[in-house]
Motif scaffolding. Structure first.
Motif, PDB file in Angstrom:
ATOM      1  N   ASP A  50       0.861  -1.180   0.000  1.00  0.00           N
ATOM      2  CA  ASP A  50       0.000   0.000   0.000  1.00  0.00           C
ATOM      3  C   ASP A  50       0.901   1.235   0.000  1.00  0.00           C
ATOM      4  O   ASP A  50       2.118   1.114  -0.193  1.00  0.00           O
ATOM      5  CB  ASP A  50      -0.993  -0.008   1.174  1.00  0.00           C
ATOM      6  CG  ASP A  50      -0.339  -0.005   2.542  1.00  0.00           C
ATOM      7  OD1 ASP A  50       0.826   0.455   2.663  1.00  0.00           O
ATOM      8  OD2 ASP A  50      -0.978  -0.452   3.511  1.00  0.00           O
ATOM      9  N   ASP A  51       0.320   2.399   0.221  1.00  0.00           N
ATOM     10  CA  ASP A  51       1.104   3.631   0.133  1.00  0.00           C
ATOM     11  C   ASP A  51       2.167   3.751   1.231  1.00  0.00           C
ATOM     12  O   ASP A  51       3.049   4.593   1.156  1.00  0.00           O
ATOM     13  CB  ASP A  51       0.188   4.854   0.117  1.00  0.00           C
ATOM     14  CG  ASP A  51      -0.716   4.940   1.338  1.00  0.00           C
ATOM     15  OD1 ASP A  51      -0.864   3.939   2.061  1.00  0.00           O
ATOM     16  OD2 ASP A  51      -1.289   6.025   1.558  1.00  0.00           O
ATOM     17  N   ARG A  52       2.121   2.897   2.236  1.00  0.00           N
ATOM     18  CA  ARG A  52       3.120   2.913   3.314  1.00  0.00           C
ATOM     19  C   ARG A  52       4.327   2.044   2.994  1.00  0.00           C
ATOM     20  O   ARG A  52       5.369   2.170   3.619  1.00  0.00           O
ATOM     21  CB  ARG A  52       2.501   2.417   4.622  1.00  0.00           C
ATOM     22  CG  ARG A  52       1.324   3.239   5.099  1.00  0.00           C
ATOM     23  CD  ARG A  52       0.611   2.543   6.234  1.00  0.00           C
ATOM     24  NE  ARG A  52       0.061   1.262   5.736  1.00  0.00           N
ATOM     25  CZ  ARG A  52      -0.338   0.270   6.520  1.00  0.00           C
ATOM     26  NH1 ARG A  52      -0.259   0.386   7.830  1.00  0.00           N
ATOM     27  NH2 ARG A  52      -0.830  -0.828   6.002  1.00  0.00           N
ATOM     28  N   GLY A  53       4.171   1.134   2.045  1.00  0.00           N
ATOM     29  CA  GLY A  53       5.228   0.190   1.718  1.00  0.00           C
ATOM     30  C   GLY A  53       4.650  -1.194   1.499  1.00  0.00           C
ATOM     31  O   GLY A  53       3.630  -1.339   0.822  1.00  0.00           O
ATOM     32  N   TYR A  54       5.264  -2.202   2.082  1.00  0.00           N
ATOM     33  CA  TYR A  54       4.767  -3.563   1.909  1.00  0.00           C
ATOM     34  C   TYR A  54       4.989  -4.383   3.175  1.00  0.00           C
ATOM     35  O   TYR A  54       5.788  -4.037   4.038  1.00  0.00           O
ATOM     36  CB  TYR A  54       5.415  -4.258   0.708  1.00  0.00           C
ATOM     37  CG  TYR A  54       6.853  -4.686   0.930  1.00  0.00           C
ATOM     38  CD1 TYR A  54       7.155  -5.936   1.478  1.00  0.00           C
ATOM     39  CD2 TYR A  54       7.919  -3.855   0.581  1.00  0.00           C
ATOM     40  CE1 TYR A  54       8.472  -6.332   1.688  1.00  0.00           C
ATOM     41  CE2 TYR A  54       9.234  -4.248   0.793  1.00  0.00           C
ATOM     42  CZ  TYR A  54       9.503  -5.480   1.340  1.00  0.00           C
ATOM     43  OH  TYR A  54      10.799  -5.877   1.555  1.00  0.00           O
TER      44      TYR A  54
END
Length: 181
Positions: A21-25
């Motif tokens: 997602d937009d935070r990373g993985y």
């Protein structure tokens, strides 16, 4: 986890589910219950190793013999490598055959290399961090190896021969024909 059998019995390519997602993985890189179901037997890893190398560094082809033989679960944390496993089980129908798999931080693939295989890799990116689990402790007296450019194996290391960086120890390894297996 997606599992791909290779043409070498016992070698598997594993691709974990990656949640981005937009935070990373997030991913589960190892789960003993799931892993043992995939392999079809219990494997207990007892040692983790990590190596950092620069482009062109080729390590291997290494193995451990006898009671110190090792199975490995390998992956790349940063960068990209070509990972190679060679079947050195004398009674195997694929003795002397190899597989080569690109492992990278981006594709997150892992390779399970069972006991009875020589293993090595070459770094294809500027740098790479290589991580692997072993099911047996390292024993210097049980070391074995095969020269990376053995003509009978005909491994395509992707990079030009002159660009490979090989340790002095690996440069004097025997051919498969002359290896102590």
């Amino acid at each position: 986890m997606r599992v791909t059998k290779t043409e070498l019995e016992g070698c598997f390519i594993l691709e974990p589910k990656v949640f981005e997602d937009d935070r990373g993985y997030f991913m589960e890189s190892y789960n003993s219950e799931m892993f043992n179901d995939i392999i079809g037997r219990k494997v207990t890893f007892v040692q983790d190793n990590q190596a950092f190398s620069t482009i062109g560094v080729a390590r291997g082809l290494h193995y451990q013999i006898g009671e110190y033989a090792q199975a490995k679960l390998v992956r790349v944390i940063q960068g990209k490598v070509l990972d190679v496993a060679v079947d050195v089980r004398k009674d195997s129908v694929t003795f002397g055959k190899h597989i080569a798999v690109e492992l990278s931080a981006e594709n997150k693939k892992q390779l399970f290399v069972p006991r009875g295989f020589a293993h090595g890799y070459v770094v294809l990116s500027k740098t790479a961090e290589f991580f692997y689990k072993c099911d047996n402790l390292y024993n210097k007296n049980a070391e074995g190896g095969i020269i990376y450019n053995d003509r009978s194996l005909n491994i395509d290391w992707i990079l030009p021969h002159d660009d490979l960086i090989i340790s002095e120890k690996d440069l004097v390894l025997p051919s498969l024909e002359n290896a102590s297996l």
